[in-house]
Design a protein around this motif. Structure first.
Motif, PDB file in Angstrom:
ATOM      1  N   THR A  81      -4.366   1.340  -1.786  1.00  0.00           N
ATOM      2  CA  THR A  81      -3.946   0.257  -2.664  1.00  0.00           C
ATOM      3  C   THR A  81      -4.618   0.419  -4.025  1.00  0.00           C
ATOM      4  O   THR A  81      -5.755   0.890  -4.090  1.00  0.00           O
ATOM      5  CB  THR A  81      -4.283  -1.120  -2.049  1.00  0.00           C
ATOM      6  N   GLY A  97       0.830  -1.195   0.000  1.00  0.00           N
ATOM      7  CA  GLY A  97       0.000   0.000   0.000  1.00  0.00           C
ATOM      8  C   GLY A  97       0.868   1.249   0.000  1.00  0.00           C
ATOM      9  O   GLY A  97       2.028   1.206   0.389  1.00  0.00           O
ATOM     10  N   SER A  98       0.285   2.353  -0.427  1.00  0.00           N
ATOM     11  CA  SER A  98       1.029   3.615  -0.528  1.00  0.00           C
ATOM     12  C   SER A  98       0.575   4.590   0.547  1.00  0.00           C
ATOM     13  O   SER A  98      -0.613   4.709   0.837  1.00  0.00           O
ATOM     14  CB  SER A  98       0.784   4.261  -1.886  1.00  0.00           C
ATOM     15  N   THR A  99       1.535   5.283   1.112  1.00  0.00           N
ATOM     16  CA  THR A  99       1.279   6.379   2.035  1.00  0.00           C
ATOM     17  C   THR A  99       2.514   7.275   2.082  1.00  0.00           C
ATOM     18  O   THR A  99       3.638   6.785   1.929  1.00  0.00           O
ATOM     19  CB  THR A  99       0.899   5.874   3.446  1.00  0.00           C
ATOM     20  N   THR A 147       5.785   3.310  -1.067  1.00  0.00           N
ATOM     21  CA  THR A 147       5.058   2.044  -1.064  1.00  0.00           C
ATOM     22  C   THR A 147       5.579   1.191   0.083  1.00  0.00           C
ATOM     23  O   THR A 147       6.795   1.069   0.265  1.00  0.00           O
ATOM     24  CB  THR A 147       5.253   1.305  -2.408  1.00  0.00           C
ATOM     25  N   HIS A 148       4.656   0.599   0.829  1.00  0.00           N
ATOM     26  CA  HIS A 148       5.017  -0.188   2.006  1.00  0.00           C
ATOM     27  C   HIS A 148       4.449  -1.597   1.886  1.00  0.00           C
ATOM     28  O   HIS A 148       3.375  -1.790   1.319  1.00  0.00           O
ATOM     29  CB  HIS A 148       4.448   0.466   3.269  1.00  0.00           C
ATOM     30  N   TYR A 185      -3.272   3.158   4.373  1.00  0.00           N
ATOM     31  CA  TYR A 185      -2.587   2.915   3.113  1.00  0.00           C
ATOM     32  C   TYR A 185      -3.602   2.861   1.980  1.00  0.00           C
ATOM     33  O   TYR A 185      -4.694   2.336   2.149  1.00  0.00           O
ATOM     34  CB  TYR A 185      -1.836   1.584   3.154  1.00  0.00           C
TER      35      TYR A 185
END
Length: 146
Positions: free
Chosen positions: A78, A43-45, A49-50, A76
Motif C-alpha cells: 500500500t 493494495g497492489s500485488t 490494485t485490489h 499487498y
C-alpha cells in the motif's frame, strides 16, 4: 441478546442502533465488528490494485519504508504509511504490537510469553508475530478487557 430487523422502504442505507443498559465489552466488541465489516483498504500485488476487506487483513507491516498488509492468501503493498493504515483501521480492533507492525487482534489465535517480556502472537494462519516489550503492556491490557 435480542436482534430486530426493521425494513423501511425508501431508506437511504443501513442504520444500526444498539440499545443496552450499560456499554460493556460485549457492546464494544459488536461495534468493532460492525466497523470492520464496512472498512475497505486497497493494495497492489501482481501488477494490479485490489480492494480488501479490513476483516481479512491479518497484520500490517512496514519494511524498508514500504508498507505491506497480509491476508491468508496474499501480500499487498500500500502507498500509505503504517500510521496512516493504523488510522484508517482505527476502531476495527487493530493493535500496534511493534514499531513496524499493527495486528488484527481478531485474527490472533493464541499468545505465548517470550524472552525479555516479549509476547509471540500466533495468527490464525499459523504465522508468528513478535510483540515487542514496549507494546506488550497494551496487549495485556486488551486481554484483561475480554
Amino acid at each position: 441478546m435480542k436482534i430486530t430487523i426493521a425494513e423501511q422502504p425508501g431508506s437511504s442505507g443501513i442504520e444500526v442502533t444498539i440499545r443496552c443498559e450499560k456499554t460493556n465489552r460485549q457492546v464494544l466488541d459488536i461495534v468493532a465488528r460492525l466497523r470492520m465489516f464496512d472498512r475497505k483498504v486497497t493494495g497492489s500485488t501482481d501488477g494490479g490494485t485490489h480492494v480488501v476487506n479490513a476483516e481479512d487483513i491479518l497484520y500490517v507491516e512496514s519494511v524498508d519504508k514500504r508498507t505491506f498488509f497480509y491476508t491468508k492468501s496474499a501480500v499487498y503493498e500500500t502507498p500509505l504509511r503504517l500510521y496512516e493504515m493504523e488510522e484508517r483501521l482505527e476502531g476495527c480492533d487493530f493493535l500496534r504490537v511493534a514499531k513496524g507492525c499493527v495486528v488484527n487482534f481478531r485474527r490472533v489465535a493464541s499468545l505465548r510469553p517470550d524472552l525479555n517480556g516479549r509476547i509471540i502472537a500466533i495468527m490464525d494462519n499459523g504465522e508468528q508475530i513478535v510483540v515487542s516489550r514496549q507494546y506488550a503492556p497494551d496487549v495485556r491490557r486488551k486481554l484483561k478487557m475480554i
